[in-house]
Design a protein around this motif. Sequence first.
Motif, PDB file in Angstrom:
ATOM      1  N   UNK A 187       0.832  -1.205   0.000  1.00  0.00           N
ATOM      2  CA  UNK A 187       0.000   0.000   0.000  1.00  0.00           C
ATOM      3  C   UNK A 187       0.870   1.260   0.000  1.00  0.00           C
ATOM      4  N   UNK A 188       1.854   1.262   0.894  1.00  0.00           N
ATOM      5  CA  UNK A 188       2.719   2.436   0.969  1.00  0.00           C
ATOM      6  C   UNK A 188       3.538   2.600  -0.304  1.00  0.00           C
ATOM      7  N   UNK A 189       3.943   1.487  -0.884  1.00  0.00           N
ATOM      8  CA  UNK A 189       4.712   1.550  -2.131  1.00  0.00           C
ATOM      9  C   UNK A 189       3.891   2.198  -3.238  1.00  0.00           C
ATOM     10  N   UNK A 190       2.620   1.842  -3.278  1.00  0.00           N
ATOM     11  CA  UNK A 190       1.722   2.425  -4.278  1.00  0.00           C
ATOM     12  C   UNK A 190       1.595   3.936  -4.052  1.00  0.00           C
ATOM     13  N   UNK A 191       1.376   4.317  -2.789  1.00  0.00           N
ATOM     14  CA  UNK A 191       1.278   5.745  -2.427  1.00  0.00           C
ATOM     15  C   UNK A 191       2.538   6.519  -2.814  1.00  0.00           C
ATOM     16  N   UNK A 192       3.676   5.860  -2.612  1.00  0.00           N
ATOM     17  CA  UNK A 192       4.953   6.521  -2.870  1.00  0.00           C
ATOM     18  C   UNK A 192       5.286   6.529  -4.357  1.00  0.00           C
ATOM     19  N   UNK A 193       4.430   5.917  -5.166  1.00  0.00           N
ATOM     20  CA  UNK A 193       4.670   5.902  -6.609  1.00  0.00           C
ATOM     21  C   UNK A 193       5.703   4.870  -7.038  1.00  0.00           C
ATOM     22  N   UNK A 194       5.958   3.881  -6.176  1.00  0.00           N
ATOM     23  CA  UNK A 194       6.928   2.834  -6.511  1.00  0.00           C
ATOM     24  C   UNK A 194       6.367   1.856  -7.534  1.00  0.00           C
ATOM     25  N   UNK A 195       7.254   1.206  -8.268  1.00  0.00           N
ATOM     26  CA  UNK A 195       6.802   0.220  -9.252  1.00  0.00           C
ATOM     27  C   UNK A 195       6.339  -1.047  -8.536  1.00  0.00           C
ATOM     28  N   UNK A 196       5.570  -1.873  -9.234  1.00  0.00           N
ATOM     29  CA  UNK A 196       5.048  -3.104  -8.628  1.00  0.00           C
ATOM     30  C   UNK A 196       6.162  -4.065  -8.226  1.00  0.00           C
ATOM     31  N   UNK A 197       7.306  -3.939  -8.891  1.00  0.00           N
ATOM     32  CA  UNK A 197       8.426  -4.837  -8.591  1.00  0.00           C
ATOM     33  C   UNK A 197       9.510  -4.106  -7.793  1.00  0.00           C
ATOM     34  N   UNK A 198       9.130  -3.019  -7.144  1.00  0.00           N
ATOM     35  CA  UNK A 198      10.102  -2.206  -6.406  1.00  0.00           C
ATOM     36  C   UNK A 198      10.905  -3.024  -5.392  1.00  0.00           C
ATOM     37  N   UNK A 199      12.193  -2.776  -5.349  1.00  0.00           N
ATOM     38  CA  UNK A 199      13.062  -3.447  -4.376  1.00  0.00           C
ATOM     39  C   UNK A 199      12.768  -2.993  -2.952  1.00  0.00           C
ATOM     40  N   UNK A 200      12.054  -1.881  -2.809  1.00  0.00           N
ATOM     41  CA  UNK A 200      11.629  -1.433  -1.471  1.00  0.00           C
ATOM     42  C   UNK A 200      10.750  -2.498  -0.811  1.00  0.00           C
TER      43      UNK A 200
ATOM     44  N   UNK B 201      16.200  -1.789  -0.748  1.00  0.00           N
ATOM     45  CA  UNK B 201      16.365  -0.463  -1.347  1.00  0.00           C
ATOM     46  C   UNK B 201      16.193   0.626  -0.304  1.00  0.00           C
ATOM     47  N   UNK B 202      16.874   1.739  -0.555  1.00  0.00           N
ATOM     48  CA  UNK B 202      16.632   2.951   0.241  1.00  0.00           C
ATOM     49  C   UNK B 202      16.597   4.153  -0.688  1.00  0.00           C
ATOM     50  N   UNK B 203      15.878   5.185  -0.255  1.00  0.00           N
ATOM     51  CA  UNK B 203      15.968   6.504  -0.864  1.00  0.00           C
ATOM     52  C   UNK B 203      16.656   7.389   0.161  1.00  0.00           C
TER      53      UNK B 203
ATOM     54  N   UNK C  99      19.202  -5.486  -5.637  1.00  0.00           N
ATOM     55  CA  UNK C  99      18.346  -6.641  -5.863  1.00  0.00           C
ATOM     56  C   UNK C  99      19.056  -7.582  -6.835  1.00  0.00           C
ATOM     57  N   UNK C 100      19.421  -8.795  -6.363  1.00  0.00           N
ATOM     58  CA  UNK C 100      20.221  -9.695  -7.213  1.00  0.00           C
ATOM     59  C   UNK C 100      19.481 -10.144  -8.474  1.00  0.00           C
ATOM     60  N   UNK C 101      18.163  -9.985  -8.495  1.00  0.00           N
ATOM     61  CA  UNK C 101      17.383 -10.433  -9.659  1.00  0.00           C
ATOM     62  C   UNK C 101      17.232  -9.354 -10.723  1.00  0.00           C
ATOM     63  N   UNK C 102      17.818  -8.184 -10.493  1.00  0.00           N
ATOM     64  CA  UNK C 102      17.640  -7.084 -11.449  1.00  0.00           C
ATOM     65  C   UNK C 102      18.943  -6.739 -12.169  1.00  0.00           C
ATOM     66  N   UNK C 103      18.807  -6.070 -13.304  1.00  0.00           N
ATOM     67  CA  UNK C 103      19.970  -5.684 -14.112  1.00  0.00           C
ATOM     68  C   UNK C 103      20.922  -4.809 -13.303  1.00  0.00           C
ATOM     69  N   UNK C 104      22.228  -5.019 -13.518  1.00  0.00           N
ATOM     70  CA  UNK C 104      23.248  -4.295 -12.776  1.00  0.00           C
ATOM     71  C   UNK C 104      23.798  -3.133 -13.601  1.00  0.00           C
TER      72      UNK C 104
END
Length: 117
Positions: A50-63, A68-70, A106-111
């Motif tokens: 829910x918070x990720x959606x509010x913050x405008x994060x992507x569905x696959x966000x590492x948050x 992840x941190x900002x 995130x080890x599953x994402x492009x480096x």
Amino acid sequence: MNHFDESEFKCCACGLDFEEMDPDFLRKLDLAREYAGVPFKINSSIRCKEHNKEAGGSKTSSHLEGLAVDIACTSSYFRYKIIKGLMMAGFNRFGVGMDFLHADCDPDKAKELIWTY
Ligand SMILES: [Zn+2]
């Protein structure tokens, strides 16, 4: 951690906190802060859906995974120091916003990426 307090890592009223952060991620972040030599003010870390959606994060966000941190950042000098410290600690995925930096490992994402918002 030498440079952060557990209380700096929390989501919203949902109660997700420090405990949900990835321990290796936190070790690397602490090391990055050491290398950077400037304060890291954490704007966002672990997020529930829910918070990720509010913050405008992507569905696959590492948050969502505690990987992840900002970090608040408005100065070009601090931006340089923070990114340098993060790179020295092994981070290789960054997002640059007007007033923050996103870093994840995130080890599953492009480096080796730096994107903008
Ligand atoms: Zn939440």
